[in-house]
Write an enzyme that holds these catalytic residues in place. Structure first.
Site, PDB file in Angstrom:
ATOM      1  N   THR A  12      46.494  51.052  46.979  1.00  0.00           N
ATOM      2  CA  THR A  12      47.475  52.006  47.499  1.00  0.00           C
ATOM      3  C   THR A  12      46.841  53.051  48.406  1.00  0.00           C
ATOM      4  O   THR A  12      47.445  53.494  49.386  1.00  0.00           O
ATOM      5  CB  THR A  12      48.204  52.696  46.334  1.00  0.00           C
ATOM      6  OG1 THR A  12      48.881  51.710  45.549  1.00  0.00           O
ATOM      7  CG2 THR A  12      49.225  53.706  46.834  1.00  0.00           C
ATOM      8  N   SER A  55      45.100  45.726  44.249  1.00  0.00           N
ATOM      9  CA  SER A  55      44.224  45.540  43.088  1.00  0.00           C
ATOM     10  C   SER A  55      44.614  44.376  42.171  1.00  0.00           C
ATOM     11  O   SER A  55      43.737  43.814  41.513  1.00  0.00           O
ATOM     12  CB  SER A  55      44.096  46.835  42.286  1.00  0.00           C
ATOM     13  OG  SER A  55      45.342  47.275  41.805  1.00  0.00           O
ATOM     14  N   THR A  87      44.719  51.052  41.881  1.00  0.00           N
ATOM     15  CA  THR A  87      44.665  51.611  40.519  1.00  0.00           C
ATOM     16  C   THR A  87      45.012  50.611  39.416  1.00  0.00           C
ATOM     17  O   THR A  87      44.641  50.819  38.268  1.00  0.00           O
ATOM     18  CB  THR A  87      45.601  52.820  40.401  1.00  0.00           C
ATOM     19  OG1 THR A  87      46.942  52.428  40.727  1.00  0.00           O
ATOM     20  CG2 THR A  87      45.156  53.935  41.324  1.00  0.00           C
ATOM     21  N   ASP A  88      45.722  49.521  39.741  1.00  0.00           N
ATOM     22  CA  ASP A  88      46.154  48.602  38.684  1.00  0.00           C
ATOM     23  C   ASP A  88      44.992  47.996  37.908  1.00  0.00           C
ATOM     24  O   ASP A  88      45.063  47.820  36.693  1.00  0.00           O
ATOM     25  CB  ASP A  88      47.013  47.479  39.268  1.00  0.00           C
ATOM     26  CG  ASP A  88      48.419  47.936  39.622  1.00  0.00           C
ATOM     27  OD1 ASP A  88      48.763  49.093  39.293  1.00  0.00           O
ATOM     28  OD2 ASP A  88      49.172  47.154  40.228  1.00  0.00           O
TER      29      ASP A  88
END
Length: 322
Positions: A12, A55, A87-88
């Protein structure tokens, strides 16, 4: 001059929101490459776009490539590394690097919850904060760090806790190990040493299964018939399972397939406390390995590292349990 290698991997923090549809996707060019940020006067940035991937597309093979690039950079005289990441799966990449590289040099991972053109985008601020942390001498020997939203977390325990909030990264039970303020980088905790093992490959099929009330053994029975290299179970409470799951687990253990257990609870650790059918004490006697203090996705990464290392049985168990 302190040399900091910046590795952009996508996520992101490197995406844009479509003004018409509201959809967020990778931009043609990484907006961070031309971004203007405040860099400490004694720092030189060496910037590379190693990937540009969401991610969920990151695999252990990508993590291995990042690790190898960092090790080569260390030999070339790089002082610190900053990685931007979606971030995932950020916590898994961070944990992989922490477990395989350890404390050889400061490694800081950051990301964003809002894309580059969204109102209140947090990417540039987190990126700048990560560079500040990587440049400070206190970051040495702290292991791999995750820096977001003015907090410094250890890669060992941090996890994503909210789907959209900028304060998503939290460390259950222990909290952050440091803070980023306007003028200072403050470290307030230091973690105990844990074993590290380097790897040159990441082969293996290791699924994660979450336990639930009324769970039967069919799923485990099916897994026994496959070519899995290990299994991670998110068990109930302190580390317990419904009794119907035990027979197929015994078959799995008899086939020398390692079964690693963590708790599905957000806080606390898994430990063999209860001595009833399916209780943790019985599971440990069967040969199930209790991997306390980390979540299932990190336990899977740890088991993958262990399976690709030349470990004795004693080293294997010590590595997984500490």
């Amino acid at each position: 001059m302190k040399k900091i290698l910046v590795l952009h991997t996508g996520g992101t923090i490197a995406m844009k929101e479509d003004a018409l549809t509201g959809g967020v996707s990778p931009d043609v060019a990484n907006p961070l490459m031309d971004a203007t940020i405040n860099v400490p006067e004694d720092v030189e940035l060496i910037v590379e776009d190693i990937f540009n991937l969401p991610s969920p597309h990151i695999t252990p093979t990508h993590m291995l490539k990042i690790k190898e690039r960092i090790q080569a950079a260390k030999l070339a005289g790089i002082d610190s590394v900053v990685i931007t990441h979606g971030t995932d799966t950020l916590e898994e990449t961070a944990f992989f690097l922490d477990t395989t590289i350890g404390n050889h040099l400061p490694i800081v991972i950051t990301g964003a919850m809002r894309s580059s053109n969204e109102l209140g985008s947090d990417g540039l601020y987190n990126f700048e904060s990560a560079i500040r942390v990587a440049a400070c001498p206190e970051a040495i020997h702290q292991g791999v760090l995750v820096v977001m939203n003015d907090e410094i977390h250890s890669a060992r325990y941090v996890t994503k806790t909210h789907t959209t909030n900028v304060a998503t990264f939290r460390t259950p039970t222990l909290g952050p190990i440091g803070l980023v303020s306007k003028n200072r980088i403050l470290f307030m905790q230091r973690l105990v040493e844990t074993p590290h093992w380097d790897v040159s490959k990441v082969d293996g099929l290791i699924p994660i299964v979450k336990a639930y009330a009324g769970m039967h053994g069919e799923l485990f029975e099916g897994l026994v018939q496959t070519d899995i290299d290990g299994l991670v179970i998110e068990a109930l409470g302190a580390g317990n399972l419904p009794p119907e799951t035990l027979p197929p687990l015994q078959k799995m253990l008899a086939k020398q397939i390692p079964v690693v257990l963590v708790s599905r609870c957000f806080n606390g650790i898994a430990e063999p406390v209860y001595d009833y059918q399916g209780g943790g004490s019985e599971l440990q006697k069967m040969g199930v390995i209790f991997c306390n203090s980390i979540n299932s996705q990190k336990a899977r990464i740890k088991l993958l590292i262990a399976k690709n290392s030349q470990l004795t049985s004693e080293e294997f168990h010590y590595f997984m349990e500490h």
